[in-house]
Design an enzyme around this catalytic site. Structure first.
Site, PDB file in Angstrom:
ATOM      1  N   ASN A  52       0.862  -1.191   0.000  1.00  0.00           N
ATOM      2  CA  ASN A  52       0.000   0.000   0.000  1.00  0.00           C
ATOM      3  C   ASN A  52       0.896   1.238   0.000  1.00  0.00           C
ATOM      4  O   ASN A  52       1.534   1.544   0.996  1.00  0.00           O
ATOM      5  CB  ASN A  52      -0.887  -0.058   1.258  1.00  0.00           C
ATOM      6  CG  ASN A  52      -1.695   1.203   1.462  1.00  0.00           C
ATOM      7  OD1 ASN A  52      -1.778   2.057   0.569  1.00  0.00           O
ATOM      8  ND2 ASN A  52      -2.299   1.328   2.634  1.00  0.00           N
TER       9      ASN A  52
ATOM     10  N   LYS B  42       0.059   4.322  -0.172  1.00  0.00           N
ATOM     11  CA  LYS B  42      -0.545   5.504   0.482  1.00  0.00           C
ATOM     12  C   LYS B  42      -0.342   6.752  -0.384  1.00  0.00           C
ATOM     13  O   LYS B  42      -0.279   6.643  -1.602  1.00  0.00           O
ATOM     14  CB  LYS B  42       0.025   5.671   1.892  1.00  0.00           C
ATOM     15  CG  LYS B  42      -0.057   4.359   2.681  1.00  0.00           C
ATOM     16  CD  LYS B  42       0.099   4.506   4.146  1.00  0.00           C
ATOM     17  CE  LYS B  42      -0.029   3.131   4.783  1.00  0.00           C
ATOM     18  NZ  LYS B  42      -0.022   3.165   6.231  1.00  0.00           N
TER      19      LYS B  42
ATOM     20  N   HIS C  46      -9.521   0.775   4.877  1.00  0.00           N
ATOM     21  CA  HIS C  46      -8.238   0.968   5.562  1.00  0.00           C
ATOM     22  C   HIS C  46      -8.441   1.882   6.769  1.00  0.00           C
ATOM     23  O   HIS C  46      -9.251   2.812   6.731  1.00  0.00           O
ATOM     24  CB  HIS C  46      -7.219   1.575   4.586  1.00  0.00           C
ATOM     25  CG  HIS C  46      -5.835   1.568   5.148  1.00  0.00           C
ATOM     26  ND1 HIS C  46      -5.407   2.524   6.047  1.00  0.00           N
ATOM     27  CD2 HIS C  46      -4.805   0.704   4.986  1.00  0.00           C
ATOM     28  CE1 HIS C  46      -4.158   2.242   6.405  1.00  0.00           C
ATOM     29  NE2 HIS C  46      -3.769   1.147   5.784  1.00  0.00           N
TER      30      HIS C  46
ATOM     31  N   GLU D 239      -6.843   4.268   7.906  1.00  0.00           N
ATOM     32  CA  GLU D 239      -6.654   5.708   7.675  1.00  0.00           C
ATOM     33  C   GLU D 239      -7.901   6.315   7.040  1.00  0.00           C
ATOM     34  O   GLU D 239      -8.224   7.481   7.278  1.00  0.00           O
ATOM     35  CB  GLU D 239      -5.399   5.934   6.813  1.00  0.00           C
ATOM     36  CG  GLU D 239      -4.133   5.711   7.639  1.00  0.00           C
ATOM     37  CD  GLU D 239      -2.935   5.200   6.871  1.00  0.00           C
ATOM     38  OE1 GLU D 239      -2.931   5.299   5.628  1.00  0.00           O
ATOM     39  OE2 GLU D 239      -2.009   4.682   7.521  1.00  0.00           O
TER      40      GLU D 239
ATOM     41  N   GLU E 201      -5.318  -5.599  10.299  1.00  0.00           N
ATOM     42  CA  GLU E 201      -4.315  -4.564  10.544  1.00  0.00           C
ATOM     43  C   GLU E 201      -4.620  -3.857  11.859  1.00  0.00           C
ATOM     44  O   GLU E 201      -5.430  -2.913  11.889  1.00  0.00           O
ATOM     45  CB  GLU E 201      -4.337  -3.527   9.410  1.00  0.00           C
ATOM     46  CG  GLU E 201      -4.007  -4.080   8.053  1.00  0.00           C
ATOM     47  CD  GLU E 201      -3.469  -2.993   7.134  1.00  0.00           C
ATOM     48  OE1 GLU E 201      -2.339  -3.129   6.654  1.00  0.00           O
ATOM     49  OE2 GLU E 201      -4.168  -1.995   6.915  1.00  0.00           O
TER      50      GLU E 201
ATOM     51  N   GLY F 211       2.290   1.863  10.808  1.00  0.00           N
ATOM     52  CA  GLY F 211       3.213   2.985  10.714  1.00  0.00           C
ATOM     53  C   GLY F 211       3.901   3.325  12.029  1.00  0.00           C
ATOM     54  O   GLY F 211       4.534   4.364  12.160  1.00  0.00           O
TER      55      GLY F 211
ATOM     56  N   SER G 201       3.321  -2.527  10.201  1.00  0.00           N
ATOM     57  CA  SER G 201       4.772  -2.557  10.425  1.00  0.00           C
ATOM     58  C   SER G 201       5.428  -3.873  10.016  1.00  0.00           C
ATOM     59  O   SER G 201       6.340  -4.352  10.692  1.00  0.00           O
ATOM     60  CB  SER G 201       5.103  -2.210  11.881  1.00  0.00           C
ATOM     61  OG  SER G 201       4.688  -0.892  12.164  1.00  0.00           O
TER      62      SER G 201
HETATM   63  P1  PGA Z   1       2.772  -0.021   7.691  1.00  0.00           P
HETATM   64  O1  PGA Z   1       1.329   0.196   6.994  1.00  0.00           O
HETATM   65  O2  PGA Z   1       3.373  -1.247   7.093  1.00  0.00           O
HETATM   66  O3  PGA Z   1       3.545   1.222   7.345  1.00  0.00           O
HETATM   67  O4  PGA Z   1       2.525  -0.163   9.140  1.00  0.00           O
HETATM   68  C1  PGA Z   1       0.474  -0.881   6.742  1.00  0.00           C
HETATM   69  C2  PGA Z   1      -0.804  -0.377   6.121  1.00  0.00           C
HETATM   70  O5  PGA Z   1      -1.221   0.750   6.409  1.00  0.00           O
HETATM   71  O6  PGA Z   1      -1.447  -1.075   5.310  1.00  0.00           O
END
Ligand code: PGA
Length: 256
Positions: free
Chosen positions: A9, A11, A97, A99, A169, A175, A215
């Site tokens: 992803n 982003k 997601h 976010e 997730e 993140g 992560s």
């Molecule tokens: P990350 O993000 O690997 O940076 O934690 C995962 C995601 O948002 O799908």
């Protein structure tokens, strides 16, 4: 139906030229060490979908969008429809997601509409679910996940589920560098399979592909991939570096 997937992803990163540059580097690495056991899917920003799909025409890497709008078309300034996504050559879409849930207040009802529209348009879906730290501390992880999956699948028939993948997730791991331990992730993946068996039946718990996200890095990928109910990863930060992302894919080759 159940298969291994390593998804990236991107982003809100990468202009068009940066995106092409990244995908070319990834493609070179994957030509040297192909992903034989897993399907690689990348989710660049909308603006790069066409050029990246074109670039990857002869590659096995598939492309997806990070979001879509819940109506077919109309006066919805700034939004992108399923048909528009398909027309770029993308085959997948990320829905729900954390976010999007957090910053755009996407609720379960909206997420369910998006999933239905995507599947009607023959886009494959990765539905993201996961608890916040607060909910985990209150021992509500399983309640929230059950609610998210129940809503996500509302109105879907078992036949639709062959194009649906669920990514667990935990929000506190996205993140933050704080990944769930393999055991923590495994526990929830196993719970997801129980939920799917109960909600859908037909051995759907065993048939569906379930990914872990939050992560994921080259250092922790193998530990996660060796868990029996984890079929791959949805990678954020580490997928922006072609070396790290291909190392995660290699970890899958060694572990799956
Ligand atoms: P990350 O993000 O690997 O940076 O934690 C995962 C995601 O948002 O799908």
């Amino acid at each position: 139906m159940r298969r291994k997937i390593i998804a990236g992803n991107w982003k809100m990163y990468k202009t068009n030229s940066e995106a092409l540059n990244l995908v070319k580097k990834l493609n070179i690495r994957l030509k040297k060490k192909p992903a034989k056991k897993s399907q690689v899917v990348i989710f660049p920003p909308f603006t790069a979908l066409s050029s990246i799909s074109q670039e990857l025409k002869k590659s096995k890497i598939q492309v997806g969008a990070q979001n879509l709008f819940w109506e077919t078309e109309g006066a919805y300034t700034g939004e992108i429809s399923a048909a528009m996504i398909k027309s770029t050559g993308a085959k997948w879409v990320l829905i729900g997601h954390s976010e999007r849930r957090q910053y755009f207040k996407e609720e379960e009802k909206v997420i369910n509409r998006k999933i239905k529209l995507a599947l009607q348009n023959k886009l494959k879906v990765i539905l993201c679910v996961g608890e916040t730290l607060e909910l985990r501390q209150q021992n509500l992880t399983k309640d929230i996940i059950l609610n998210q999956v129940e809503w996500g699948l509302k109105g879907l028939k078992p036949v639709h589920l062959q194009d649906l993948v669920i990514a667990y997730e935990p929000v506190w791991a996205i993140g933050t560098g704080k990944t769930a331990t393999p055991n923590q992730a495994q526990e929830i993946h196993n719970f997801l399979r129980e939920i799917l068996d109960a909600l859908v039946g037909g051995d759907m718990g065993q048939k569906m592909t379930l990914l872990y996200g939050g992560s994921v890095k080259p250092e922790n990928a193998a530990g996660l991939f060796s868990q029996p109910d984890i079929d791959g990863a949805l990678v954020g930060g580490a997928c922006l570096d072609p070396v790290s992302f291909s190392k995660i894919i290699e970890a899958g080759e060694k572990t799956f």
